[in-house]
Design a protein around this motif. Sequence first.
Motif, PDB file in Angstrom:
ATOM      1  N   THR A  41      81.004 103.901  92.165  1.00 11.11           N
ATOM      2  CA  THR A  41      82.179 104.565  92.116  1.00 11.11           C
ATOM      3  C   THR A  41      82.301 105.941  91.542  1.00 11.11           C
ATOM      4  O   THR A  41      83.125 106.812  92.266  1.00 11.11           O
ATOM      5  CB  THR A  41      83.170 103.556  90.923  1.00 11.11           C
ATOM      6  OG1 THR A  41      83.034 102.398  91.240  1.00 11.11           O
ATOM      7  CG2 THR A  41      84.288 104.044  90.891  1.00 11.11           C
ATOM      8  N   LEU A  42      81.568 106.344  90.720  1.00  8.26           N
ATOM      9  CA  LEU A  42      81.551 107.904  90.273  1.00  8.26           C
ATOM     10  C   LEU A  42      80.228 108.345  89.872  1.00  8.26           C
ATOM     11  O   LEU A  42      79.941 107.656  88.986  1.00  8.26           O
ATOM     12  CB  LEU A  42      82.682 107.927  89.195  1.00  8.26           C
ATOM     13  CG  LEU A  42      82.930 109.462  88.682  1.00  8.26           C
ATOM     14  CD1 LEU A  42      83.675 110.371  90.081  1.00  8.26           C
ATOM     15  CD2 LEU A  42      83.857 109.436  87.480  1.00  8.26           C
ATOM     16  N   PRO A  43      79.816 109.524  90.371  1.00  7.97           N
ATOM     17  CA  PRO A  43      79.956 109.959  91.702  1.00  7.97           C
ATOM     18  C   PRO A  43      80.054 109.081  92.864  1.00  7.97           C
ATOM     19  O   PRO A  43      79.302 108.206  92.986  1.00  7.97           O
ATOM     20  CB  PRO A  43      79.252 111.138  91.890  1.00  7.97           C
ATOM     21  CG  PRO A  43      77.970 110.685  91.286  1.00  7.97           C
ATOM     22  CD  PRO A  43      78.247 109.880  90.264  1.00  7.97           C
ATOM     23  N   LEU A  44      81.086 109.241  93.932  1.00  4.34           N
ATOM     24  CA  LEU A  44      80.901 108.482  94.936  1.00  4.34           C
ATOM     25  C   LEU A  44      79.740 108.556  95.946  1.00  4.34           C
ATOM     26  O   LEU A  44      79.226 109.754  96.209  1.00  4.34           O
ATOM     27  CB  LEU A  44      82.098 108.654  95.902  1.00  4.34           C
ATOM     28  CG  LEU A  44      82.335 108.017  97.334  1.00  4.34           C
ATOM     29  CD1 LEU A  44      82.492 106.524  96.969  1.00  4.34           C
ATOM     30  CD2 LEU A  44      83.372 108.542  98.100  1.00  4.34           C
ATOM     31  N   GLU A 378      90.252 107.590  83.523  1.00  4.44           N
ATOM     32  CA  GLU A 378      90.916 107.914  84.701  1.00  4.44           C
ATOM     33  C   GLU A 378      90.910 106.787  85.676  1.00  4.44           C
ATOM     34  O   GLU A 378      90.435 105.597  85.500  1.00  4.44           O
ATOM     35  CB  GLU A 378      89.986 108.968  85.521  1.00  4.44           C
ATOM     36  CG  GLU A 378      89.960 110.361  84.580  1.00  4.44           C
ATOM     37  CD  GLU A 378      88.932 111.392  85.264  1.00  4.44           C
ATOM     38  OE1 GLU A 378      88.931 112.653  84.993  1.00  4.44           O
ATOM     39  OE2 GLU A 378      88.141 110.810  86.193  1.00  4.44           O
ATOM     40  N   ILE A 380      90.449 105.356  89.519  1.00  5.57           N
ATOM     41  CA  ILE A 380      89.838 105.371  90.892  1.00  5.57           C
ATOM     42  C   ILE A 380      90.720 104.383  91.915  1.00  5.57           C
ATOM     43  O   ILE A 380      90.935 103.254  91.626  1.00  5.57           O
ATOM     44  CB  ILE A 380      88.465 105.016  91.127  1.00  5.57           C
ATOM     45  CG1 ILE A 380      87.695 106.057  90.264  1.00  5.57           C
ATOM     46  CG2 ILE A 380      87.980 105.161  92.565  1.00  5.57           C
ATOM     47  CD1 ILE A 380      87.642 107.417  90.594  1.00  5.57           C
ATOM     48  N   TRP A 388      89.337 107.607  99.058  1.00 11.49           N
ATOM     49  CA  TRP A 388      88.820 107.382  97.484  1.00 11.49           C
ATOM     50  C   TRP A 388      89.508 108.629  96.825  1.00 11.49           C
ATOM     51  O   TRP A 388      89.556 109.840  96.924  1.00 11.49           O
ATOM     52  CB  TRP A 388      87.270 107.705  97.505  1.00 11.49           C
ATOM     53  CG  TRP A 388      86.564 107.789  96.334  1.00 11.49           C
ATOM     54  CD1 TRP A 388      86.250 106.502  95.788  1.00 11.49           C
ATOM     55  CD2 TRP A 388      86.296 108.573  95.426  1.00 11.49           C
ATOM     56  NE1 TRP A 388      85.415 106.735  94.439  1.00 11.49           N
ATOM     57  CE2 TRP A 388      85.540 108.265  94.190  1.00 11.49           C
ATOM     58  CE3 TRP A 388      86.645 110.026  95.561  1.00 11.49           C
ATOM     59  CZ2 TRP A 388      85.400 109.243  93.065  1.00 11.49           C
ATOM     60  CZ3 TRP A 388      86.396 110.857  94.379  1.00 11.49           C
ATOM     61  CH2 TRP A 388      85.527 110.328  93.254  1.00 11.49           C
ATOM     62  N   ARG A 390      90.495 110.170  93.100  1.00  6.99           N
ATOM     63  CA  ARG A 390      90.321 110.008  91.438  1.00  6.99           C
ATOM     64  C   ARG A 390      91.474 110.818  90.824  1.00  6.99           C
ATOM     65  O   ARG A 390      91.738 111.762  91.298  1.00  6.99           O
ATOM     66  CB  ARG A 390      88.933 110.972  91.256  1.00  6.99           C
ATOM     67  CG  ARG A 390      88.665 110.981  89.993  1.00  6.99           C
ATOM     68  CD  ARG A 390      87.547 112.086  89.800  1.00  6.99           C
ATOM     69  NE  ARG A 390      87.134 112.429  88.529  1.00  6.99           N
ATOM     70  CZ  ARG A 390      86.327 113.598  88.049  1.00  6.99           C
ATOM     71  NH1 ARG A 390      85.943 114.251  88.857  1.00  6.99           N
ATOM     72  NH2 ARG A 390      86.356 113.689  86.824  1.00  6.99           N
ATOM     73  N   GLU A 454      90.292 114.646  92.675  1.00  7.34           N
ATOM     74  CA  GLU A 454      89.086 114.540  93.998  1.00  7.34           C
ATOM     75  C   GLU A 454      89.680 113.554  94.892  1.00  7.34           C
ATOM     76  O   GLU A 454      90.108 112.526  94.680  1.00  7.34           O
ATOM     77  CB  GLU A 454      87.871 114.351  93.236  1.00  7.34           C
ATOM     78  CG  GLU A 454      86.704 114.428  94.249  1.00  7.34           C
ATOM     79  CD  GLU A 454      85.150 114.292  93.586  1.00  7.34           C
ATOM     80  OE1 GLU A 454      84.454 114.367  94.624  1.00  7.34           O
ATOM     81  OE2 GLU A 454      85.439 114.037  92.315  1.00  7.34           O
TER      82      GLU A 454
END
Length: 465
Positions: A41-44, A378, A380, A388, A390, A454
């Motif tokens: 998920t983060l970072p994609l 945050e 998503i 995607w 953010r 993002e």
Amino acid sequence: MNLARHSISATQPLVLYDVRFDADCQIFTTSTPEGFAVYRTLPLDLVRKREVSGGILSSVVPMHCSSLLFLLGGGRDPRYPPNKVIFWDEALGKEVAELEFREKVRGLACRRGWLAVALRRRVVAFEIGESVKRYGEWETYDNTRGVIAIATGAYSTLLAAPARQPGHVQFIHLPPCPPPVPVGPPPSILPRPPPPTTKHPHSVIVAHNTALTTIAVTPSGRLLATTSVRGTLVRVWDTATGKQIRELRRGSDQAEIYGVAFRPDEAEICVWSDKGTIHIFSLAAGVGPSNRQSKLSSLTSFIPIPKYFESEWSYAQFRIPTQSAHFSLQQQSAVRDTHPDLVEEEKCTVGWIEAPAPAPAPNGGRSAPASTPTTNYELIALTYTGGWYRLSLPKKSSASSTPAQANIPSSGSVRSGRARSPSGSSVTAGRTDKGKGVARDADRKEGRACTLLEFRRFGSWDGWG
């Protein structure tokens, strides 16, 4: 001068049948006509992709803290029969087991070592270990949507499903969920399990007067959120007492709510629907921003007013930009004719993540004073067209610690009466207003908007599909 001729082709829309997070929102899975993929998920980041030939996968459900995935076939050309649940071990890269029922599987919910299967009029729970054992079965109302939720936190017990009457929810208590296996050195203080529960193993609450569309629970199982087919209200319940503790209003017009998600610390909740807007509500009284309320709500102790004006409205929102500008209407219809099982373009799923810690500011070589670490969260948002997003929430300074007063419409929608541009921004229609009041309104709306930190693409844009 002769210039080479270049052909310009419009962007083809991405074909996704299902997108969903795991319990901690650390990874998410997607199913496409080519197979399925697992992303960080983060970072994609694309973690793994698996091509599956011979049909369509309608759902790929990851089991919490394991390499096990549950696959469901669907659509007009299903890869597996719709009455089967396939156990896929991604570490081994093959099918390891399957469950077969006498009817179509409507929905799945899982936690460590457990799987709950929603059928049309019953819910069946299985314990997954060295073998798969059937634990129990409970009758439900006509559950064509496959509504079901399970608490995933350590020592949690709650399984929530529709009851026998429309709008009713039954609480089923399973054996406590085992804590995850720690990675690295063991902690100095081991978590202690809670005292044995004294709750009845099965109870029912009346949540709505109409059929349920969404059930969501916190990881601990302490709170439950429900929505109905009207799509205007989100009700939050205390599962220990069965009492309603909050009633939150998404809007005044009917909508199909796609999902509800609690923040991990249970302080906030987000809701998203077919209107293309994500709404964020506060659940913690006196801490952080407060939900908006009608100016007439202060008169409830003096005169009787409709319950509508006592509602709490979201303190922050984000509008998912439409994807129509990236391809023509002819392309949309052609793709939908080729893939009739596609969902609407603005459908999305949303999850909470812990925000990365900001880099420490330089202090001239001196060590910064120690401060109490705080966890920032945050959002998503994943769209079924491969977007995607953010998002960061409004800062606490942007919203008052007291309930904000708002001009709530008496009828119609709470959405802004502005057309949406392809980039997702608002295009003002009609006359141009002037004055300080307009500037103040703009400041308040700016404070209620989530910030897009993002935006990226996943799917065919990173070589998959």
